[in-house]
Design an enzyme around this catalytic site. Sequence first.
Site, mmCIF file in Angstrom:
data_model
loop_
_atom_site.group_PDB
_atom_site.id
_atom_site.type_symbol
_atom_site.label_atom_id
_atom_site.label_comp_id
_atom_site.label_asym_id
_atom_site.label_seq_id
_atom_site.Cartn_x
_atom_site.Cartn_y
_atom_site.Cartn_z
ATOM 1 N N SER A 189 -3.616 39.501 49.064
ATOM 2 C CA SER A 189 -3.675 40.542 50.077
ATOM 3 C C SER A 189 -4.985 40.440 50.842
ATOM 4 O O SER A 189 -5.893 39.695 50.464
ATOM 5 C CB SER A 189 -3.566 41.936 49.426
ATOM 6 O OG SER A 189 -4.661 42.173 48.564
ATOM 7 N N GLY A 191 -5.994 39.053 53.447
ATOM 8 C CA GLY A 191 -6.449 37.776 53.973
ATOM 9 C C GLY A 191 -6.970 36.800 52.942
ATOM 10 O O GLY A 191 -7.357 35.682 53.300
ATOM 11 N N GLU A 309 3.748 46.991 57.992
ATOM 12 C CA GLU A 309 2.958 46.240 58.972
ATOM 13 C C GLU A 309 3.894 45.475 59.904
ATOM 14 O O GLU A 309 4.773 44.732 59.442
ATOM 15 C CB GLU A 309 2.025 45.261 58.259
ATOM 16 C CG GLU A 309 1.056 45.932 57.294
ATOM 17 C CD GLU A 309 0.228 44.919 56.530
ATOM 18 O OE1 GLU A 309 -0.041 43.831 57.079
ATOM 19 O OE2 GLU A 309 -0.130 45.204 55.375
ATOM 20 N N GLU A 322 4.763 42.693 56.744
ATOM 21 C CA GLU A 322 4.660 43.007 55.323
ATOM 22 C C GLU A 322 4.792 44.511 55.125
ATOM 23 O O GLU A 322 4.775 45.281 56.084
ATOM 24 C CB GLU A 322 3.322 42.525 54.748
ATOM 25 C CG GLU A 322 3.164 41.026 54.695
ATOM 26 C CD GLU A 322 1.835 40.581 54.113
ATOM 27 O OE1 GLU A 322 1.684 39.379 53.874
ATOM 28 O OE2 GLU A 322 0.938 41.431 53.915
ATOM 29 N N ASP A 329 -4.879 50.932 54.150
ATOM 30 C CA ASP A 329 -6.267 51.120 54.566
ATOM 31 C C ASP A 329 -6.369 51.547 56.032
ATOM 32 O O ASP A 329 -7.208 52.387 56.378
ATOM 33 C CB ASP A 329 -7.115 49.871 54.290
ATOM 34 C CG ASP A 329 -6.496 48.588 54.787
ATOM 35 O OD1 ASP A 329 -5.479 48.624 55.507
ATOM 36 O OD2 ASP A 329 -7.041 47.511 54.450
ATOM 37 N N THR A 330 -5.513 51.012 56.905
ATOM 38 C CA THR A 330 -5.550 51.449 58.302
ATOM 39 C C THR A 330 -5.170 52.919 58.437
ATOM 40 O O THR A 330 -5.514 53.560 59.428
ATOM 41 C CB THR A 330 -4.610 50.604 59.174
ATOM 42 O OG1 THR A 330 -3.266 50.761 58.722
ATOM 43 C CG2 THR A 330 -4.993 49.136 59.125
ATOM 44 N N ARG A 412 -16.488 46.860 51.779
ATOM 45 C CA ARG A 412 -16.261 48.076 52.559
ATOM 46 C C ARG A 412 -16.768 49.269 51.758
ATOM 47 O O ARG A 412 -16.270 49.557 50.672
ATOM 48 C CB ARG A 412 -14.767 48.218 52.875
ATOM 49 C CG ARG A 412 -14.449 49.303 53.886
ATOM 50 C CD ARG A 412 -13.004 49.175 54.355
ATOM 51 N NE ARG A 412 -12.059 49.350 53.274
ATOM 52 C CZ ARG A 412 -10.848 48.791 53.233
ATOM 53 N NH1 ARG A 412 -10.469 47.985 54.191
ATOM 54 N NH2 ARG A 412 -10.035 49.022 52.217
#
Length: 442
Positions: A189, A191, A309, A322, A329-330, A412
Amino acid sequence: MSDNAEATVNVSPSSASQSAPATQANPRLGTPLDRSATAARTKVLLLGSGELGREIAIELMRLGAWVCAADSYEGAPAQQVAHEYRVLDMADPIQLDALFAEIQPDIVVPEVEAIATSELDAIATQGVQVVPSAGIAAICMDRERLRVIAHEQLGLPTTPYRFAGSLEELRAGAEAVGYPCVVKPIMSSSGHGQSVVRTPDAIDAAWHEAQVGRRAAGEGGISRVIVEALAPLDYELTVLTVSSSAGVVTCTPIGQRQESGDYRESWQPAAVNPDTLQIAKDLARRCVEGLVAEAHAHGERGWGVFGVELFVLTDGSVLFNEVSPRPHDTGMVTMISQRLSEFALHARAILGIPVSESHVDLAIGSGQVGASHAIVVEGDGRAVFSNVPQALAEADTNLRIFNKPEVHGHRRMAVALAIGNNADDARAKAGRVADALDITVR
């Protein structure tokens, strides 16, 4: 027991199968600290305790549930607010099974990918509610199974793709879908292990990156990969979709910006034309309804928030990419843009509380936009935030500091939130909050 029956949770020191799961529409809530033999409380176990898990824990506790937060390290964000916490390797079936036996949860909420799904299946057969279901959790962890279900069973449009279990198969798959293409491990996940391949001579490097850069690469073995055509992408959307006892509803689509496959900014509502908006919501609903039908076929609920997504191409077509079987998170932008955040919606849904169209309404004014800006910190040590009063001096701004104990490399560590008169205004305002912070790593 019928869907409308009242669930009574009587926890005994024996196996989890003897604990009546709070999967009904009226779970017992409000006495989380009652440890008596006749305790009537709903026990929720979070598997993964990051920043998203923390917000879920808070919302569950607000509704009266008992929450235990588990993660692979001590001091994870959700562990700092939950009633109890545990530290373990959740990919280890023995450790995970021991945790289930100790906690005897009524509801298990997976919040990370690195989980022994065999144990989720086992506890689901004992009557424990896995969110959204044990089957869905396993499907969404596996890009191969997910893509087959989405495209070949549900008929969702996707980019051309192939799967490969060796370097030779990857070369053949890349030739079939054409260059440029994207290579991703089927179980990863954000990336990790992903590469964009523009010419055949880069295939070897992409295969290597998929093996060593993926999540759980340290566990060894060979990861199968998916290779898909690099579509002429215009922008990406996230459509938060909620499955609850009232059915499936979709939130207003969220726009986003990523770097190296990881989220950096998001805004809601995304500026899309009405036709694209409707197609995006329809695809998200079809995806989640299909997954929920899989859950129902195996006697599970399928309740919770899904982050669907989507790709919008330069010709206006919308493709499925996906789906995450949990808050996305977005979707952190919903903490300032919606009447109920994705975390509040998730908590309601998994507790059997109906979520209707009115529950997913925006809370901002007509024409306004909410934005989130991920704050990524680089360094080696503990991150200390200062200058917060100045950063939040501007109206319609907010901040969530995740309180992660350390950063090694980049991580993050917080998110800035803002409301603006349009997407550019909101994004700029959230960016000013991030820029005004003084963050030192020591």
